[in-house]
Design an enzyme around this catalytic site. Structure first.
Site, short mmCIF file in Angstrom:
data_model
loop_
_atom_site.label_atom_id
_atom_site.label_comp_id
_atom_site.label_asym_id
_atom_site.label_seq_id
_atom_site.Cartn_x
_atom_site.Cartn_y
_atom_site.Cartn_z
N GLU A 176 9.72 20.45 20.59
CA GLU A 176 9.23 21.80 20.90
C GLU A 176 7.88 22.13 20.28
O GLU A 176 7.76 23.06 19.46
CB GLU A 176 10.27 22.85 20.48
CG GLU A 176 11.64 22.65 21.11
CD GLU A 176 12.59 23.82 20.86
OE1 GLU A 176 12.27 24.69 20.04
OE2 GLU A 176 13.65 23.86 21.50
N GLU A 355 18.78 19.40 23.89
CA GLU A 355 19.48 20.51 23.23
C GLU A 355 19.95 21.49 24.28
O GLU A 355 19.22 21.80 25.22
CB GLU A 355 18.55 21.30 22.28
CG GLU A 355 18.20 20.59 21.01
CD GLU A 355 17.28 21.41 20.10
OE1 GLU A 355 17.31 22.66 20.18
OE2 GLU A 355 16.54 20.80 19.33
C1 FCB Z 1 15.61 25.14 19.10
C2 FCB Z 1 15.38 24.21 17.94
C3 FCB Z 1 16.61 23.88 17.15
C4 FCB Z 1 17.53 25.08 17.02
C5 FCB Z 1 17.77 25.73 18.35
C6 FCB Z 1 18.71 26.89 18.32
O1 FCB Z 1 14.44 25.83 19.38
O2 FCB Z 1 14.81 23.02 18.38
O3 FCB Z 1 16.23 23.36 15.93
O4 FCB Z 1 17.03 25.95 16.09
O5 FCB Z 1 16.55 26.14 18.91
#
Ligand code: FCB
Length: 451
Positions: A176, A355
């Site tokens: 990110e 994620e």
């Molecule tokens: C993302 C991050 C991760 C976590 C989630 C909820 O932006 O990559 O580390 O904090 O959000």
């Protein structure tokens, strides 16, 4: 030791392609703890979290989930859940305390133990090189705002490939970079806590350059898949505002990596608001080095409207309807939309969902299991959306739930729980949530092991 753990059969099943793996993700600063152990250097998150007022409740990652000491039983837990892939991150200051020069052998040895432990258990190790914990010593000389950090990052990437390239099975350069650049350097909500838009834009470019340089460093040493993880949000609302925020957040990273250009509308908007950009166009060649997969972190769509007060002239808002404890809309259709859009705009890339998950406040301990119906619903509807996208032609090969464990949720501290496994921070006990058991049964059913 579970050296006999069966290798999952990864044949095509249940609408998913052959080779698809289910897993979970964590990040070093959020779970490891052991912040001053075995020669680890200070990171910008150590510095930031210890600043009064920076993090809810004054929480820090000093201890976190104590995963540094509990890694072996945490890996056993992954086996119990039937996980096939684990995405973790390497803390740069643990392996190279000052962000340059000699490696710290004790830090490197810890990651080797972790990765070998995964292999012994039949779980695929996927390493992210940067999940936000820059060595503080690099920040002292400018951090991501200066080009030299990109060169140092590439050197670190090469060192890690030399040290762990024989065991790590997939590499992610950055997690990110939009968050790092803009929440860290424009809004100052995250480390290093800077509030200056031109600095943030410079940081975004240096992060992208460092990605490309790291791809080269990895490629010259390993044959395993290499990619980058972006946080992608479909934009909803007023068309002009949505298009601008899409350019700022999504296309500013997708276009240079996948097309070798910055989006013209965003270049124009940045220059109009902040003046000439500190970007050398020759870098785009490096930034757009071919990658093997695009990592996608998906949580929610973003709702946007015009706002004369906001720096870019747009602001976001929460729509009516279900939201998580973070206030993020629950909308699995957004995942489908984003996956289809990636295919339409960027072609047939391999995609890993690196994620996806949610924090909810409605968890209750009942007879030794934490009941978290909202998270079960979140995961199941998002996996369904993923399958729909696969059926409609998108090439998705991984799904990593965020997160294996409740952990240090950055400026929100330990208040926001994203784990499929609950962590009791007083005792460090791990208690499976219903969502973990649901996920275990889901994976088993797909693999034909019955649920
Ligand atoms: C993302 C991050 C991760 C976590 C989630 C909820 O932006 O990559 O580390 O904090 O959000």
């Amino acid at each position: 030791m579970t050296a006999t753990a069966p290798q999952p059969s990864l044949a095509a099943a249940d609408g998913l392609p052959a080779g698809f793996r289910f897993g979970a993700a964590t990040a070093s600063y959020q779970v490891e703890g052991a912040a001053r152990e075995d020669g680890r250097g200070e990171s910008i998150w150590d510095r930031f979290s210890h600043k009064p007022g920076a993090v809810v409740n004054g929480d820090t990652g000093d201890v976190a989930c104590d995963h540094y000491h509990r890694w072996a039983s945490d890996l056993d837990l992954m086996v119990e859940l039937g996980l096939e892939s684990y995405r973790f991150s390497i803390a740069w200051p643990r392996v190279q305390p000052d962000g340059r020069g000699a490696l710290n052998p004790r830090g490197v040895a810890w990651y080797r133990r972790l990765v070998e432990g995964l292999l012994e258990r039949g779980i695929e190790p996927i390493a992210t090189l940067y999940h936000w914990d820059l060595p503080q010593a690099r920040q002292e000389v400018g951090g991501w705002a200066v080009r030299d950090t990109a060169l140092r990052f590439a050197e670190y990437a090469g060192f890690m490939a030399d040290a762990l390239g024989d065991v790590v099975q997939g590499w992610i350069t950055h997690n990110e970079p939009w968050v790092v650049a803009f929440l860290g350097h424009a809004e100052g909500r995250k480390a290093p806590g800077i509030r200056d838009w031109p600095t943030a834009i410079a940081a975004s470019h240096n992060l992208l350059l460092s990605h490309g340089l790291a791809v080269d460093a990895l490629r010259s040493r390993v044959n395993t898949p290499v990619g980058i993880t972006l946080n992608l949000n479909p934009m909803r609302g007023d068309a002009a505002a949505a298009s601008l925020l899409d350019a700022h957040q999504n296309r500013w990273f997708l276009d240079p990596v996948l097309r070798g250009t910055y989006p013209g509308d965003m270049v124009e908007a940045y220059e109009r608001i902040f003046g000439p950009l500190p970007i050398n166009p020759e870098d785009l060649d490096v930034i757009s080095r071919p990658i093997d997969f695009l990592g996608v972190n998906y949580y929610n769509p973003t709702y946007v409207r015009a706002s004369s007060e906001a720096p870019l002239g747009v602001s976001t808002f929460a729509p009516r309807g279900a939201v998580t404890a973070m206030g993020w809309p629950v909308d699995a259709g957004g995942l489908y939309d984003m996956l289809l859009r990636l295919r339409a705009d960027y072609g047939d890339l391999e995609i890993w969902i690196t994620e996806n998950g949610a924090a909810f406040d409605d968890e209750k301990l009942v007879d030794g299991v934490v009941e978290d119906p909202s998270r079960v619903a979140y995961l199941s509807t998002h996996l369904e959306a993923l399958r729909r996208a696969v059926r409609d032609g998108v090439n998705v090969r991984r799904y990593h739930a965020w997160s294996l464990l409740d952990n240090f949720e950055w400026e929100h501290g330990y208040d926001k729980r994203f784990g499929i496994v609950r962590v009791d921070y007083d005792t460090q006990e791990r208690i499976p949530k219903r969502s973990a058991l649901w996920y275990r049964d889901h994976i088993a059913a797909v693999r034909g092991g019955g649920a």
